[in-house]
Write a protein that holds these residues in place. Sequence first.
Motif, PDB file in Angstrom:
ATOM      1  N   TRP A 129     -86.549  43.189  -5.084  1.00 50.88           N
ATOM      2  CA  TRP A 129     -85.806  43.801  -6.191  1.00 50.88           C
ATOM      3  C   TRP A 129     -85.550  45.272  -5.856  1.00 50.88           C
ATOM      4  O   TRP A 129     -86.489  46.031  -5.609  1.00 50.88           O
ATOM      5  N   GLY A 130     -84.290  45.654  -5.868  1.00 52.00           N
ATOM      6  CA  GLY A 130     -83.970  47.035  -5.564  1.00 52.00           C
ATOM      7  C   GLY A 130     -82.498  47.316  -5.775  1.00 52.00           C
ATOM      8  O   GLY A 130     -81.676  46.394  -5.940  1.00 52.00           O
ATOM      9  N   PRO A 131     -82.099  48.580  -5.754  1.00 54.88           N
ATOM     10  CA  PRO A 131     -80.701  48.948  -5.972  1.00 54.88           C
ATOM     11  C   PRO A 131     -79.831  48.519  -4.798  1.00 54.88           C
ATOM     12  O   PRO A 131     -80.353  48.220  -3.702  1.00 54.88           O
ATOM     13  N   PRO A 132     -78.518  48.489  -4.985  1.00 52.12           N
ATOM     14  CA  PRO A 132     -77.631  48.115  -3.877  1.00 52.12           C
ATOM     15  C   PRO A 132     -77.812  49.054  -2.688  1.00 52.12           C
ATOM     16  O   PRO A 132     -77.995  50.256  -2.843  1.00 52.12           O
ATOM     17  N   GLY A 133     -77.750  48.474  -1.494  1.00 49.67           N
ATOM     18  CA  GLY A 133     -77.831  49.270  -0.286  1.00 49.67           C
ATOM     19  C   GLY A 133     -79.208  49.749   0.083  1.00 49.67           C
ATOM     20  O   GLY A 133     -79.353  50.589   0.972  1.00 49.67           O
ATOM     21  N   SER A 134     -80.257  49.204  -0.544  1.00 53.28           N
ATOM     22  CA  SER A 134     -81.619  49.635  -0.230  1.00 53.28           C
ATOM     23  C   SER A 134     -82.243  48.814   0.890  1.00 53.28           C
ATOM     24  O   SER A 134     -83.325  49.149   1.361  1.00 53.28           O
TER      25      SER A 134
END
Length: 508
Positions: A129-134
């Motif tokens: 789970w993480g923001p886009p592009g991480s």
Amino acid sequence: MEELLSMGFSEDLASQALAATASSSTTSAKASVEAAADWILTHTSQSSHSPPTPSSQSNLRRFILSKPAQPLKPYPSKRLKPSPSSLSPLSERMRPSTVDLIVGQDHLLSPSSLLRCVAGGPLPSLLLWGPPGSGKTSLARAIAASLSSHRFLPLSAVTATVADLRRAIDEARRSRSQIRTVLFVDEIHRFSKTQQDALLPAIEDGSIIFLGATTENPSFHLTNPLLSRLRVLALRPLEPHHVRSLLLRAIDDVDHGLLLSTNGASVTIDDEALELLSLHCDGDARVALNSLEASAVLAVNRSSGIGEGTVIITTENAKEAMQCKHLAYDRDGEEHYNLISALHKSMRGSDADAAIYWLTRMLEGGEQPLYIARRLVRFASEDVGLADTAALGHAVACYQACHFIGMPECDVCLAQCVAYLALAPKSVAVYKALNAAKRAVKESVGGNEGVPLHLRNAPTKLMKQMGYGDGYLYPPDHPQLCKGQSYLPDSLKGRKFLQWPPLDEEQL
């Protein structure tokens, strides 16, 4: 595949041959290689308008049959990353192939972390789970590549159906005795409840090792049964120095980097442009790398010395490629609630500067001004309340102004109201009184009491005969006597819900 490659055939031609000659799972590896090689010879002979040469085919068969049988390694588990092509975006070509090449997630990749401890061994089902592009997809692919005797099977929740899931799970169960399957589902939050439930039995009995990736809060978008079977790993946005290292890696990589985007033209970047791209991508590696690629193409096309020297990417190229700062904001996602919470709490804490900053973040991210204005109206009563009764009128006027003129002109109206509410005195006396009254209503034993007779209206003769309105004192006519008149049910006589005026500053 490796047998065909060792014979000198190209990877594309070998892939086509294997696909064209695919048969049942019972066909031996030796027969599959022979059929694929015959297909390649026939195909290449026909494409060159010359008849196939029988002697060549028989020699090839003898060559294949004379080699000792070797077990074929699973494909494409060892080739997770396709051969780079200039048609692929730079961000796709630069995906790290191993866990050691991933940057920015040290909390997940430390020597004692879970991912390091299970490297090469049993891997639990995980949710990234993480923001886009991480780096969620890159991390999933790198983890699968580090596992021996595992097959990587990617799906996208945007296009996959329940039938696709069942087909993948059935295939994993059939081959489980020879090879384990790592099923990766990107954008897992897009799956419906039915699709998520279809994964449960396979994860439960170990038929698949599940890896999921999502940008949304799993608590809101994934079912509890699925979450209970997964270990959630939270990825963080990349820091500017992490993005900077990725950009430099893309410039220096001669096999996958910028050289493919510029048709071989040598490219470098000045420090100001590198800093601009690192700071203005909001921790999104994909945005940074694709902006670097666009900047390089701009620089090369504008340079008159292509082939005569190294082309320098300037700040002007980077600014034009990015157009504007990339902001990570989703009006329907978790970041929406994070920012409105930060705005509300900054105003409650009387920090006007922080409140205006969070307001600006929301507006620049594309938030609807009327949503913010509605929250300000609520804040005016909940947090300012009786300490400044003009606050509610101010907030309502702000809402009307936003409705009248819209964005971008209404931004100053919102900023004025936010500053006013942040600097206003605060009182939650009304808010507490309302909650106390709600508890009294919900917790009453045996149901709520009826309205006392003296407070009831008596519009008919029968109601007067029943005592409705008896004993009621009209306050304008009896200003002194009505001070002792009770307006609450008998069980609540003397109960205080609203503490006003405040007895001390703690009640403000």
